[in-house]
Design a protein around this motif. Structure first.
Motif, mmCIF file in Angstrom:
data_model
loop_
_atom_site.group_PDB
_atom_site.id
_atom_site.type_symbol
_atom_site.label_atom_id
_atom_site.label_comp_id
_atom_site.label_asym_id
_atom_site.label_seq_id
_atom_site.Cartn_x
_atom_site.Cartn_y
_atom_site.Cartn_z
ATOM 1 N N VAL A 1 0.916 -1.316 -0.069
ATOM 2 C CA VAL A 1 -0.178 -0.002 -0.124
ATOM 3 C C VAL A 1 0.751 1.417 0.224
ATOM 4 O O VAL A 1 0.742 2.309 -0.642
ATOM 5 C CB VAL A 1 -0.930 -0.091 1.270
ATOM 6 C CG1 VAL A 1 -1.814 1.195 1.415
ATOM 7 C CG2 VAL A 1 -2.047 -1.162 1.258
ATOM 8 N N GLN A 2 1.812 1.100 0.628
ATOM 9 C CA GLN A 2 2.868 2.383 0.921
ATOM 10 C C GLN A 2 3.335 2.840 -0.651
ATOM 11 O O GLN A 2 3.463 4.087 -0.929
ATOM 12 C CB GLN A 2 3.817 2.235 2.070
ATOM 13 C CG GLN A 2 4.994 3.348 2.005
ATOM 14 C CD GLN A 2 5.968 2.864 3.171
ATOM 15 O OE1 GLN A 2 6.061 1.917 3.873
ATOM 16 N NE2 GLN A 2 6.865 3.792 3.292
ATOM 17 N N SER B 1 2.253 1.860 -3.694
ATOM 18 C CA SER B 1 1.237 1.849 -4.798
ATOM 19 C C SER B 1 0.324 3.150 -4.550
ATOM 20 O O SER B 1 -0.252 3.730 -5.338
ATOM 21 C CB SER B 1 0.331 0.619 -5.008
ATOM 22 O OG SER B 1 -0.327 0.377 -3.296
ATOM 23 N N THR B 2 -0.261 3.456 -3.443
ATOM 24 C CA THR B 2 -0.872 4.501 -3.110
ATOM 25 C C THR B 2 -0.469 5.922 -3.366
ATOM 26 O O THR B 2 0.887 6.100 -3.164
ATOM 27 C CB THR B 2 -1.692 4.473 -1.688
ATOM 28 O OG1 THR B 2 -2.517 5.575 -1.693
ATOM 29 C CG2 THR B 2 -0.524 4.817 -0.752
ATOM 30 N N ALA B 3 -0.829 6.908 -3.853
ATOM 31 C CA ALA B 3 -0.728 8.446 -4.000
ATOM 32 C C ALA B 3 -1.283 9.175 -2.607
ATOM 33 O O ALA B 3 -0.602 10.420 -2.712
ATOM 34 C CB ALA B 3 -1.276 8.877 -5.314
ATOM 35 N N ASP B 4 -1.962 8.764 -1.910
ATOM 36 C CA ASP B 4 -2.642 9.362 -0.764
ATOM 37 C C ASP B 4 -1.576 9.441 0.032
ATOM 38 O O ASP B 4 -0.981 8.437 0.724
ATOM 39 C CB ASP B 4 -3.775 8.778 -0.390
ATOM 40 C CG ASP B 4 -4.491 9.703 0.618
ATOM 41 O OD1 ASP B 4 -3.875 10.577 1.334
ATOM 42 O OD2 ASP B 4 -5.821 9.684 0.690
ATOM 43 N N THR B 5 -1.259 10.784 0.497
ATOM 44 C CA THR B 5 -0.189 11.126 1.537
ATOM 45 C C THR B 5 -0.502 10.422 2.911
ATOM 46 O O THR B 5 0.473 9.893 3.566
ATOM 47 C CB THR B 5 0.132 12.316 1.871
ATOM 48 O OG1 THR B 5 0.718 13.227 0.418
ATOM 49 C CG2 THR B 5 1.292 12.711 2.827
ATOM 50 N N ALA C 1 0.342 3.195 6.178
ATOM 51 C CA ALA C 1 0.753 2.181 5.820
ATOM 52 C C ALA C 1 2.399 2.093 6.561
ATOM 53 O O ALA C 1 2.716 0.761 6.813
ATOM 54 C CB ALA C 1 0.723 1.882 4.461
ATOM 55 N N ALA D 1 -2.601 8.121 3.560
ATOM 56 C CA ALA D 1 -2.631 6.498 3.355
ATOM 57 C C ALA D 1 -1.172 6.008 3.216
ATOM 58 O O ALA D 1 -1.058 4.980 3.865
ATOM 59 C CB ALA D 1 -3.381 5.977 2.061
ATOM 60 N N ARG D 2 -0.321 6.660 2.821
ATOM 61 C CA ARG D 2 1.171 6.271 2.574
ATOM 62 C C ARG D 2 1.686 6.288 4.150
ATOM 63 O O ARG D 2 2.370 5.531 4.692
ATOM 64 C CB ARG D 2 1.910 7.215 1.644
ATOM 65 C CG ARG D 2 3.166 6.467 1.508
ATOM 66 C CD ARG D 2 3.905 7.329 0.452
ATOM 67 N NE ARG D 2 3.630 7.409 -0.774
ATOM 68 C CZ ARG D 2 2.994 8.739 -1.147
ATOM 69 N NH1 ARG D 2 3.014 9.691 -0.554
ATOM 70 N NH2 ARG D 2 2.418 8.501 -2.549
#
Length: 373
Positions: free
Chosen positions: A199-200, A202-206, A212, A208-209
């Motif tokens: 997730v860390q 693949s995601t672009a959401d700060t 993760a 969410a990163r």
């Protein structure tokens, strides 16, 4: 051991034979003062020292035996020579021969019936048999005492073997638990770490990163502590000081940072004060378990953690408010053993632990520990 022997005064077996010898002297020689009576009473008094000086006491009672015709004092003295100490055969033979000779010869010696060979032979046999009886009984008593001592030693040895066997069984069980813990828990936590890493990346959401990354760090820390615990279980009672250092009070800020809770931390303790590692580790685990319970039972609640030093000891308090109804419950499983384990840990260190609901609908966990060294 005879249960009645414990309640019997220690002076009874020492004084009772001497009292019997005094009664024997008075019955045989009467109460009229004379050499026979004095020697007989002296022999009875000498029995008080028979355990410390058995051979000397035996020699001391022979005059009373020869002149006063007493029986109890010489019999008891000869028995003591065979029972109290471990004499060689020559000493037993000499003391038994002296007893037989004194018993065989009359007082005065001129009364010896030399004209009656048959009577002399019977008297000699009688003297030898009577001399052999206390020696045999004394050896039997000493043998019984040695057997009791060996049986007691065997019982203690058997108890030690049972404890060693129990320790081996416990070590085997610890090793099995360590394997089970590693196989079950480590696998699941590894999957969580891998998923958080994916997730860390693949995601672009700060946010969410960041979440993760926190999950992955927590997973790594969990695996690291799990590895330490497995090592302790496999050590099976060995010295665990060589293992990786366990968490202390200095690690609390990092624990609170990774807790994902609204925590206020108040550290009112002196970090320069020397404390035992067990106390600091117990304080850390208390905060850790309390935060876990907040996540389980009071999601979204505000938490205040305070560590201070009242009365020279260490106090840890974790207080949370009521749960936030807008935050969903995580549904984490719980066995109800966390607070029990914390209380047992605190008691083992000489401290206390209090856990109770508060009036505002929250909960407080308060532990006190001695400083320890």
């Amino acid at each position: 051991m005879n249960p009645g022997a414990r309640s019997r005064p220690a002076w009874v077996p020492l004084v009772a034979p001497a009292a019997l010898a005094v009664a024997d002297a008075l019955l045989v020689n009467g109460v009229t003062p004379g050499a026979a009576l004095l020697l007989s009473l002296a022999a009875a008094a000498a029995l008080l020292w028979r355990r410390r000086f058995p051979v000397t006491v035996f020699l001391a009672v022979l005059p009373g035996f020869y002149i006063g015709y007493i029986w109890f004092a010489p019999l008891i003295a000869l028995y003591t020579v065979a029972a109290v100490r471990r004499p060689d055969r020559r000493l037993l033979g000499v003391t038994g021969l002296l007893f037989a000779v004194v018993h065989f010869l009359p007082y005065p010696v001129s009364d010896l019936p030399v004209h009656d060979p048959r009577g002399l032979a019977l008297d000699a046999v009688n003297a030898v048999v009577i001399a052999a009886a206390p020696i045999a009984v004394g050896l039997l008593a000493r043998t019984r005492h040695e057997l009791d001592a060996r049986l007691d030693e065997l019982t203690r040895s058997r108890a030690r073997e049972d404890r060693l066997l129990a320790d081996r069984v416990l070590a085997t069980e610890r090793a099995r638990l360590a394997r089970e813990m590693h196989d079950v828990v480590a696998h699941q936590v590894s999957l969580i770490s891998l998923q958080a890493g994916a997730v860390q990346v693949s995601t672009a959401d700060t946010r969410a990163r960041a979440g993760a990354r926190t999950i992955r760090e927590l997973s790594v820390r969990t695996l690291d502590e799990l590895r330490h615990m497995v090592g302790i279980l496999r050590a099976a009672g060995a010295d665990t000081d060589e293992l990786t250092p366990q968490p202390k009070l200095a690690d609390l800020p990092r624990l609170l940072e990774l807790s994902a809770l609204d925590v206020t931390y108040e550290d009112a303790y002196d970090p320069a004060v020397e404390r035992s590692e067990a106390v600091e580790r117990a304080a850390f685990r208390t905060v850790q378990e309390a935060l876990t319970n907040v996540r389980k039972h009071a999601p979204g609640a505000k938490v205040r953690v305070r560590v201070d030093e009242p009365d020279g000891g260490l106090r840890v308090e974790v207080r949370n408010g009521p749960a936030d109804s807008a935050v969903p419950a995580p549904g984490l499983p719980g066995g109800g053993h966390g607070l029990v384990g914390l209380r047992e840990r605190a008691h083992s260190l000489g401290g206390t632990l209090e856990a109770r609901p508060t009036e505002d609908g929250g909960f407080v966990v308060r532990a006190r520990f001695p400083r320890g060294r």
